[in-house]
Design an enzyme around this catalytic site. Sequence first.
Site, PDB file in Angstrom:
ATOM      1  N   GLY A  14      22.914  24.678   7.205  1.00  0.00           N
ATOM      2  CA  GLY A  14      22.884  23.894   8.428  1.00  0.00           C
ATOM      3  C   GLY A  14      24.269  23.474   8.865  1.00  0.00           C
ATOM      4  CE  LYS A  24      15.257  22.543   7.051  1.00  0.00           C
ATOM      5  NZ  LYS A  24      15.574  21.159   6.718  1.00  0.00           N
ATOM      6  CB  ALA A  32      18.101  18.437  17.474  1.00  0.00           C
ATOM      7  CB  CYS A  44      13.640  16.051  11.503  1.00  0.00           C
ATOM      8  SG  CYS A  44      14.865  15.107  12.437  1.00  0.00           S
TER       9      CYS A  44
END
Length: 322
Positions: free
Chosen positions: A226, A141, A20, A102
């Site tokens: 990431g 995920k 994000a 997340c």
Amino acid sequence: MAFAIGPYCVDKPVILAPMAGVTDLPFRRLCHDQGAGLVVSEMVTSDVRLWNSTKSRHRLIHDAEVSPRSVQIAGGDPKMMAEAAQQNVELGAQIIDINMGCPAKKVCNKAAGSALLKDEALVRDILESVVNSVSVPVTLKIRTGWSLDQKNGLTIAKMAEDIGIKALAIHGRTRECKFQGQVEYDTIAEIKHHLSIPIFANGDIKDAESAKFVKDYTNADGIMVGRAAQGRPWIFREINHYLQTNELLAPPSLSEVRQLVINHVNALHQFYGDYLGVRIARKHVGWYLQTLADKTQFRSLFNRIDNTQEQLDKLEEFFVCQ
């Protein structure tokens, strides 16, 4: 090293993780150009009533995306998740990715992201609802579990495959761990051993050597990168080269980095417009400066610039002086 997600063949095993505020369209294009086999969009809320915000509108632009266009959705209501999946497909998404990884409080407090791992019945309802609502492949995920004493990653993974999930990314920490402590890859290896769909290993992959270690250790089909790509998008070509040759690729020249940064900042200006583009460029340039060397004085100067052309001019001056 190729693998398939439904009808889509991914010919490079390094994947850009959805982040994000980071993996917007300009950054996804850049990482794809640098060797990412698959790039996944920023997380989009499943509450379509919120899609009129400036942030969501930028995240919902899929028509100029590199293919296959993978869009991540997040939420905790099966019907809303299905509706979000359907509307993203109508907007051009070719793969729907479900976020159950997340650990952020603002996501978990809404019973979304990795908070869902506590409720296996709800996980099942969401997966079935989304898979049955769209004709495109759906991926997932997750983390290894909710907490160290509740590591149900294998149970969730088997459930996901049975329901029709086409690929699974696993971060090697629990939700409780967030991004702290040691990543463990044994759970990822165990899940890979028991499943037949493509498995992507994620967590603390910082360079080509760590990527190869994790891929070999887990036998994963892909490596998901990431935070290590922030300010260093060429990491994808470095990993691809090392996986193929077992030799480290020479780092990009300063001239190449300069051109890449200038092009990226230009793309941000064009995508977001003058006001937002200038502000979002500050964040990415800050990451590039950390990669080059922590040029605190220039960063402070750059963060005060409010004009697109001045940003580009100052970057040119910066690289000339290096």
